[in-house]
Motif scaffolding. Sequence first.
Motif, PDB file in Angstrom:
ATOM      1  N   UNK A 456       7.370   8.108  11.269  1.00 28.27           N
ATOM      2  CA  UNK A 456       7.311   7.465   9.955  1.00 28.27           C
ATOM      3  C   UNK A 456       7.709   5.998  10.012  1.00 28.27           C
ATOM      4  N   UNK A 457       8.450   5.582  11.059  1.00 29.04           N
ATOM      5  CA  UNK A 457       8.911   4.184  11.137  1.00 29.04           C
ATOM      6  C   UNK A 457       7.864   3.254  11.739  1.00 29.04           C
ATOM      7  N   UNK A 458       6.706   3.769  12.123  1.00 28.77           N
ATOM      8  CA  UNK A 458       5.664   2.914  12.713  1.00 28.77           C
ATOM      9  C   UNK A 458       5.178   1.917  11.662  1.00 28.77           C
ATOM     10  N   UNK A 459       5.156   0.642  12.017  1.00 22.47           N
ATOM     11  CA  UNK A 459       4.763  -0.424  11.077  1.00 22.47           C
ATOM     12  C   UNK A 459       3.586  -1.233  11.642  1.00 22.47           C
ATOM     13  N   UNK A 460       2.967  -2.024  10.727  1.00 23.08           N
ATOM     14  CA  UNK A 460       1.929  -2.987  11.092  1.00 23.08           C
ATOM     15  C   UNK A 460       0.725  -2.334  11.778  1.00 23.08           C
ATOM     16  N   UNK A 461       0.367  -1.147  11.349  1.00 28.60           N
ATOM     17  CA  UNK A 461      -0.826  -0.484  11.871  1.00 28.60           C
ATOM     18  C   UNK A 461      -1.616   0.085  10.695  1.00 28.60           C
ATOM     19  N   UNK A 462      -2.874   0.314  10.939  1.00 30.92           N
ATOM     20  CA  UNK A 462      -3.733   0.920   9.912  1.00 30.92           C
ATOM     21  C   UNK A 462      -4.048   2.387  10.221  1.00 30.92           C
ATOM     22  N   UNK A 463      -3.979   2.744  11.516  1.00 34.98           N
ATOM     23  CA  UNK A 463      -4.294   4.121  11.923  1.00 34.98           C
ATOM     24  C   UNK A 463      -3.227   4.607  12.901  1.00 34.98           C
ATOM     25  N   UNK A 488       3.341  10.719   3.637  1.00 37.68           N
ATOM     26  CA  UNK A 488       4.046   9.447   3.453  1.00 37.68           C
ATOM     27  C   UNK A 488       3.260   8.289   4.074  1.00 37.68           C
ATOM     28  N   UNK A 489       2.706   8.512   5.268  1.00 42.21           N
ATOM     29  CA  UNK A 489       1.924   7.464   5.909  1.00 42.21           C
ATOM     30  C   UNK A 489       0.644   7.169   5.127  1.00 42.21           C
ATOM     31  N   UNK A 490      -0.012   8.210   4.648  1.00 45.02           N
ATOM     32  CA  UNK A 490      -1.233   8.013   3.869  1.00 45.02           C
ATOM     33  C   UNK A 490      -0.941   7.235   2.587  1.00 45.02           C
ATOM     34  N   UNK A 491       0.205   7.498   1.952  1.00 44.00           N
ATOM     35  CA  UNK A 491       0.553   6.751   0.730  1.00 44.00           C
ATOM     36  C   UNK A 491       0.793   5.281   1.040  1.00 44.00           C
ATOM     37  N   UNK A 492       1.219   4.973   2.253  1.00 40.34           N
ATOM     38  CA  UNK A 492       1.427   3.573   2.657  1.00 40.34           C
ATOM     39  C   UNK A 492       0.125   2.924   3.093  1.00 40.34           C
ATOM     40  N   UNK A 493      -0.973   3.648   3.046  1.00 44.18           N
ATOM     41  CA  UNK A 493      -2.253   3.091   3.457  1.00 44.18           C
ATOM     42  C   UNK A 493      -2.534   3.238   4.921  1.00 44.18           C
TER      43      UNK A 493
END
Length: 546
Positions: A456-463, A488-493
């Motif tokens: 869940x802490x992965x940032x600055x990515x789209x996939x 949660x990741x899907x809600x963040x785009x």
Amino acid sequence: MTADSWRALLPGRRDYKNLPRTWRGDLLAGLSVGVVALPLALAFGVSSGAGAEAGLITAIVAGVVAAVFGGSHIQVSGPTGAMVVVLAPVLAQHGVSALALVTVMAGILVVAAGIARLGRLVGLIPWPVIEGFTLGIAIIIFLQQVPAAVGLAHAESGVKAWKAAIDAVIGADWGVAWHSLAIVVAVGALMRAWPRLTTAVPGAIVAIVLATVGVALLGSSVPTIGELPAGLPAPALPAWDLDTLRQLAAPAAAVAALAAIESLLSARVAHTYTDVEGADADRELVGQGLASIASGMFGGMPATGAIARTAVNVRSGARTRVSAVTHSLVLLLIVVAMSGLVARVPLGALAGVLMATAVSMVRPAVVRSVTRASRPDALLFVMTALITVSVDLIYAIVIGMAVAALFALRSVANAAGVHREELPGPSFPGDERIALLRIDGALFFGAADRVLERVARVNDVEVVILRMSQIRLLDATGAQVLGEVVSALERRGVTVLIKGVQDRHLALLEHAGTLAALADDDHLVDDLDTALERARAIVSDGMVDV
């Protein structure tokens, strides 16, 4: 169960295939154990509240039945100190009249456990727990002999072995106690030295005979075995009614649990001291259960495998179950014809035999191995031994297994992890917007939150591509938490692709709602190439939109 399964639980000619070359050693070993078992049977009967005769009946009747029907070739069964601890409060509450019924009920439960193939569960007990149990039993056996070693005819009943030993030393009359101590030291020294001279005759027999003759010649007043009960009663079924059965159900279950655990552990420990083939755990339960049923019908106590007598049996050269049968026949012969002579055997001589046996049960090499294996193993070993000595055998096993399970869960949880990997093959524009994460180990309740928090802490990515082919264990908690992380990741785009789910995990992920949390059905893929192709397509579409 098949016919072969039933046959495996019953006696057969295979039990005596080695008898033609071992019969002499088996008979001598049985004689040694019979002599050593006599005072123990009497003492355990008295301390349980059932009486000396009940202890003797148990050693004779249950000893024969367990030897014939049990799963171990070298196990010796009868009354034990651990059983006394469980049985004494039952008899105090329900009276001695309840002894026969409790014994038969417990025996039926143990037989049922054997038929249900529950004996193999002893294999779940970790090695450090077994070795700690062995050390604890050895210490208890040694401490139980301290009162006799300092000249006391009877130890304080109803107290732990360590306290009885301390009280005996403090309250001993040292003006005469040294006589018994001298016998103990002499017997122990002779037993240690005798095998260097010959193994044709067990050192325990020689030591006991010499000690008895020496005491008689010197006219010493050390305590002896004393008068024995004579004869065995006729067998009879215990009286019962439904109300009594309900009252005794819980005590009988506790007795059965102890009988099963102690017998299986005793057999397992004993077979580590000899090259005789291992015990059949399920058959051992059937044999011990039948032994208790027979003992109860004769007025005896519940039977278990007795590690002290089994250790003497092994050290005396036993190789087949004939030795255990002989031990019971020796006791019967003593009751019928030799009670006067055996009454003169000094208790100090028997204490010396058992103390030497207890010392031999502690193998320094094994102690070093288990304590050096790892800190958790060393803790399990020491803790189990201490609880066995200070509290109770059942508590020691249960607590030891619980702590071992906690250590195992921690180890499995620590082995689980999330690793970000480089995308394989040539790079493409936008690959920096794709995170390839491999989940290793076990995704279960003990590790799910910690592992998936890193995802869940992965940032600055789209996939995010989750590689799940390396997951060995997945439970409902892991699947549910995984679904929450995907949502949660899907809600963040951030689009999530799940790759390589094993077939055995698919149903669980579907039922837990994890797959429903994915943005599209085709986001569940089987191979990495397909996952990368779809991830790059998603990133490319995003770049075009921008």
